[in-house]
Design a protein around this motif. Structure first.
Motif, PDB file in Angstrom:
ATOM      1  N   LYS A 160      -4.798   5.049  -2.201  1.00 54.97           N
ATOM      2  CA  LYS A 160      -5.988   4.479  -1.575  1.00 54.97           C
ATOM      3  C   LYS A 160      -7.201   4.637  -2.482  1.00 54.97           C
TER       4      LYS A 160
ATOM      5  N   GLU B 154      -9.933  11.353  -1.126  1.00 53.42           N
ATOM      6  CA  GLU B 154      -9.598  10.693   0.137  1.00 53.42           C
ATOM      7  C   GLU B 154      -8.557  11.493   0.918  1.00 53.42           C
TER       8      GLU B 154
ATOM      9  N   PHE C 211       0.809  -1.223   0.000  1.00 53.10           N
ATOM     10  CA  PHE C 211       0.000   0.000   0.000  1.00 53.10           C
ATOM     11  C   PHE C 211       0.841   1.271   0.000  1.00 53.10           C
TER      12      PHE C 211
ATOM     13  N   SER D  52      -8.495   9.300  -5.103  1.00 58.51           N
ATOM     14  CA  SER D  52      -7.356   9.457  -4.191  1.00 58.51           C
ATOM     15  C   SER D  52      -7.252  10.894  -3.685  1.00 58.51           C
TER      16      SER D  52
END
Length: 609
Positions: free
Chosen positions: A147, A234, A142, A231
């Motif tokens: 994300k 987020e 990750f 992304s």
């Protein structure tokens, strides 16, 4: 289509619905063709064009099938008209037509009814597996991914697979069978006219494939851009306070607008190309029908080798091919889009975790002696964070790691918990390499309290219970008391059933950290790992948290990553680190007397406090 087979594996648990869908589609295609063929007897009655036939015809092989069907229809009409009269015969034909269309639509509904369970079942299982895989993959995976891109894959890309790939399941039987049954009926009526249909299908398929070749690439661009702006969203929601505090709204607005502008351009290009499928296939179909009208008209009017009623039915059948042909052409476009979405989804599912448990991994249920770090070296990317590092942590002792940022302190905690694997050397618990222990049992021996109090949008009780299910309310209260959390929890509106909001934002920093400690205490693990647990707190909160930590560490092996050196004065061993290596070791008083690196760190903090 190369990813279709792997996606189709998810349909296995729902194969009963698939079989029922196929059966329903067979009958749909059959009655769809019979619905048009049944028009012929009615037209013969209306036009009075049937030849009287008094005896049932004899079947003379497939080459004479058309003559056999026509003679049998003439025989059937002759019997009906003679027995019941022309008007009743016509009424019977109309009822027959209504019945065939009704059966066609009933089976069409049943086919859609059954496929719904299969499609939604695959969607559910695919999302579940994606989520499980996401949780299972190591932290290193990750650090390289956005994300928002992962969220897009689990939500939008999976939905695209349902709309595109899985729509093929509806068409794979129904539309081809409709075309096959229709062509059989058309061959029976006029083999000469049907020749044009055989020319039309491959030509239209070739033209449509030319347009569809670039769809996968365009679809991939759309999906990647969608992941990018998710992304940004987020990151914006996570850092809204900083964005507002630094008046950076304009920068993020322009960044988001640039992404949505690219998404707009990619989407327009993709959809405009995709929208060509239906009009193109319809135009090609109408072109062939125009040729059929010209050539068929000559057979009826000039050569008189085809009856007018048969020609009308034939044209209806020819038009009946257009709808499934259009559906198949749209499905071809859908497959191109679905291929791009499936590639992105399966990239996650097919990723092999480097931290996967060995087949021979053991379940370790207790901790008896030592944690040994034997000549370990580790790097996140190119540069080593730890180099030839060795240390032994005996059971029941508190070992603190101190040093400047980037010295490798938190890395040790990550390696002991096996969030990463060492590049060289080994970490052993009671002499067993952590790579030979199942991750679940290894982490069950540990309690983790990190610098960032990671809490979830749930009740206080469920946040304390995280990962355990066999604890009573009394045990939860006892853990909260040890963590100095019970005092503020009991004053909340719903006490332990109070929802703490997103990331626990309804609580202060100190309260969140004490909940994190209560969560670790409830597990009652033999090993505690505290990663700078008090560094982000004010003095009052630090006092309460430090008191909770001291109570928690009693009779346990504790690994403390320390930022505030005042919190580790009572540690059994203090390890001073610099650039991934140990530069000093000893107790607080011993290290102060040396007046080395540790002494300078303490002095620097004293001046800054």
């Amino acid at each position: 289509m190369k990813y279709f087979k792997q996606i189709l594996m998810y349909a296995k648990p729902y194969k009963v619905f698939g079989v029922l869908n196929i059966i329903s589609n067979i009958f749909y295609a059959l009655f769809g063709t019979l619905a048009f063929v049944s028009l012929m007897p009615m037209l013969k009655v209306l036009f009075k064009s049937s030849q009287p036939v008094s005896a049932p015809p004899v079947y003379a092989g497939i080459s004479k099938l058309g003559d056999y069907i026509e003679n049998y229809i003439n025989y059937f009409i002759t019997q009906k008209v003679n027995n019941e009269g022309e008007l009743k015969a016509l009424l019977f034909m109309i009822i027959l037509i209504i019945a065939t269309f009704l059966l066609k639509n009933i089976f069409g509904y049943l086919a859609m009814f059954f496929i719904t369970f299969l499609r939604n079942g695959v969607l559910k299982d695919l999302r579940n597996d994606l989520y499980e895989k996401t949780v299972d993959l190591p932290l290193s995976y990750f650090s390289e991914k956005r994300k928002g891109d992962l969220i897009a894959r689990i939500s939008t890309d999976v939905l695209e697979i349902q709309h595109s790939f899985l729509s093929i399941l509806e068409l794979i039987v129904r539309e081809p069978l409709t075309i096959i049954f229709t062509i059989i009926a058309m061959l029976a009526l006029s083999p000469q006219l049907t020749l044009f249909v055989f020319i039309f299908i491959p030509i239209s398929g070739y033209v449509i494939s030319l347009v569809g070749k670039s769809l996968k690439k365009k679809s991939d661009s759309v999906q990647k851009e969608q992941g990018y702006f998710l992304s940004i969203l987020e990151e914006t929601l996570g850092g809204l306070r900083v964005i507002k505090g630094f008046n950076a709204e304009g920068y993020f607005n322009s960044k988001f607008r640039a992404s949505t502008s690219r998404f707009y351009a990619f989407s327009n290009s993709l959809l405009n190309r995709q929208n060509l499928a239906s009009p193109m296939s319809e135009f090609l179909g109408i072109g062939v029908i125009a040729i059929l009208l010209w050539y068929g008209g000559s057979l009826v009017l000039v050569e008189k080798t085809l009856a007018p009623d048969a020609f009308i039915v034939y044209m209806g059948l020819a038009y009946n091919i257009l709808t499934p042909a259009k559906a198949i052409s749209k499905a071809v476009y859908g497959v191109k889009k679905g291929d791009a979405a499936a590639e992105r989804v399966l990239e996650i599912l097919n990723t092999v975790s480097p931290l996967k448990d060995k087949d021979t991994a053991i379940v370790k249920e207790d901790f008896n002696a030592t944690i040994s770090l034997e000549n370990i070296s580790f790097k996140y990317e190119d540069d080593y964070v730890l180099k030839d590092f060795s240390l032994e942590i005996p059971k029941g002792k508190t070992v603190a790691f101190v040093g400047q940022s980037g010295s490798g302190k938190s890395t040790i905690a990550n390696l002991i918990s096996r969030f990463y694997d060492v590049n060289e050397g080994s970490i052993k618990v009671d002499g067993v390499d952590v790579r030979d222990i199942t991750k679940k049992s290894l982490r069950a021996l540990q309690g983790l309290v990190s610098q960032d109090s990671i809490l979830f949008n749930d009740t206080i009780k469920n946040n304390i219970l995280l990962g355990v299910t066999d604890k009573t309310d009394e045990e939860i209260l006892a853990a909260a008391t040890v963590a100095n959390a019970h005092e503020f929890i009991k004053d909340l509106p719903k006490a332990y059933d109070t929802n703490i909001g997103d990331s626990g934002n309804k609580l202060s920093g100190g309260q969140k950290q004490r909940l994190s400690i209560a969560r670790a205490v409830l597990r009652n693990p033999p090993i505690m790992i505290l990663d700078e647990a008090t560094s982000a707190l004010d003095t009052e909160s630090e006092r309460l948290v430090q008191d909770a930590i001291e109570k928690m560490m009693k009779n346990r092996t504790s690994i403390v990553i320390a930022h505030r050196l005042s919190t580790i004065q009572n540690a059994d061993l203090i390890v001073v680190m610099q650039k991934g290596q140990i530069v000093e070791m000893g107790k607080n008083d011993e290290l102060l007397k040396k007046e080395g690196v540790y002494y300078n760190l303490v002095k620097m903090q004293s001046l800054n406090s």
